[in-house]
Design an enzyme around this catalytic site. Structure first.
Site, PDB file in Angstrom:
ATOM      1  CG  LEU A   1      20.883  -0.835  10.713  1.00 37.79           C
ATOM      2  CD1 LEU A   1      21.235  -0.642   9.243  1.00 37.79           C
ATOM      3  CD2 LEU A   1      19.445  -1.312  10.851  1.00 37.79           C
ATOM      4  CG  ASP A   2      21.183  -6.706  15.258  1.00 34.93           C
ATOM      5  OD1 ASP A   2      21.552  -5.889  16.129  1.00 34.93           O
ATOM      6  OD2 ASP A   2      20.180  -7.435  15.387  1.00 34.93           O
TER       7      ASP A   2
END
Length: 301
Positions: A53-54
């Protein structure tokens, strides 16, 4: 080589060394950073997250601890679910429902410029795309899609199709097979559980700290519940621990396999007590009298 006890009989230390945390990732740190924090917090040599996930993205991020990192490839099998804010650059047109429907099914995507993979056009499947709410130029979407789908790119393409242009606002992952957001654990939850276990004394209820830890860190078998499973004899499990494949005489239960099982399917093999032994590919008939049934990919004991 010994086989670890069934999930419900493991000590807290054993759970930490072969566990999974269904983390509610906070905004800010990268997925790699929170995995490193968990590794250091629980005191294991390694930890690995499943599906990155960013930094700005929140939500469901399974983190495998200790030898459970061997399970990571199994978490590539399945779907992802997100809740995203689509930020339109103009008022939403009447064609919004039709355009949303057009992006359901197989779509074409080219990874963004900052992606770590080659920027080649590829197909991904969007299983469900629902409008949850519209507030002015903000559209709240729920997206259930194939792993590897770029939600930021999807929002951009929807905006172009609408004629308004658009970008992705807030993004939260609500599910990644086989986990969802119904039992997420925060970093604070995990830190409190670990501290309680380490600082406990004779005044505490004997099982309370361990129970708190088990609520935060689940046995790694939880990460395999989406896979077809075979139950094998203890004698076969000990052979697998030395690198042998699973042979037909060692299979004692096939009721959790799909009918008919697909050749080459990724399967998980367990003892009768529920201990995960290995991951492998189904290459033979589990009901046969002889022959290799599962070719090993990961030994878990």
């Amino acid at each position: 080589m010994g086989i670890r006890p069934p999930p419900g009989e493991r000590s807290p230390a054993a759970v930490l060394s072969f566990g999974v945390v269904n983390l509610d990732k906070p905004p800010g740190p990268s997925a790699h950073q929170v995995s490193a924090w968990i590794r250091d917090l629980v005191g294991v040599e390694k930890a690995a997250h499943a599906g990155t996930l960013d930094p700005k993205v929140t939500g469901c991020l399974p983190v495998l601890t200790g030898t459970a990192t061997r399970i990571a490839p199994a978490l590539l099998e399945g779907f992802k679910e997100y809740v995203a804010v689509l930020e339109l650059h103009d008022d939403p047109p009447r064609i919004l429902p039709d355009v949303i429907e057009a992006f359901t099914g197989e779509i074409y995507q080219k990874p963004p410029k900052k992606s770590a993979v080659a920027r080649r056009l590829r197909t991904r499947t969007v299983y469900d795309l629902d409008v949850l709410d519209v507030d002015g130029r903000q559209v709240l979407l729920r997206i259930r899609c194939e792993s590897g789908t770029y939600i930021r790119k999807l929002c951009h393409d929807i905006g172009r199709a609408l004629g308004t242009n658009a970008h992705m606002g807030h993004l939260r992952r609500s599910a990644t097979t086989p986990f969802d957001d119904t039992d997420l654990v925060t970093l604070h939850d995990l830190a409190d559980a670990v501290a309680w276990l380490r600082d406990t004394d004779d005044t505490e209820p004997p099982d309370a700290p361990a129970d708190a830890l088990r609520a935060a860190v689940q046995p790694a078998e939880r990460a395999l519940t989406h896979l077809p499973r075979l139950t094998i004899a203890d004698s076969a499990a000990h052979e697998v621990a030395t690198g042998a494949p699973v042979y037909a005489p060692g299979v004692i239960d096939t009721t959790a396999l799909p009918t008919p099982p697909a050749d080459g399917a990724l399967v998980a093999c367990y003892t009768a007590g529920g201990t995960a032994v290995c991951l492998g590919r189904l290459v033979g008939d589990p009901d046969a009298d002889a022959g290799v049934v599962v070719a090993l990919e990961r030994v878990l004991v």
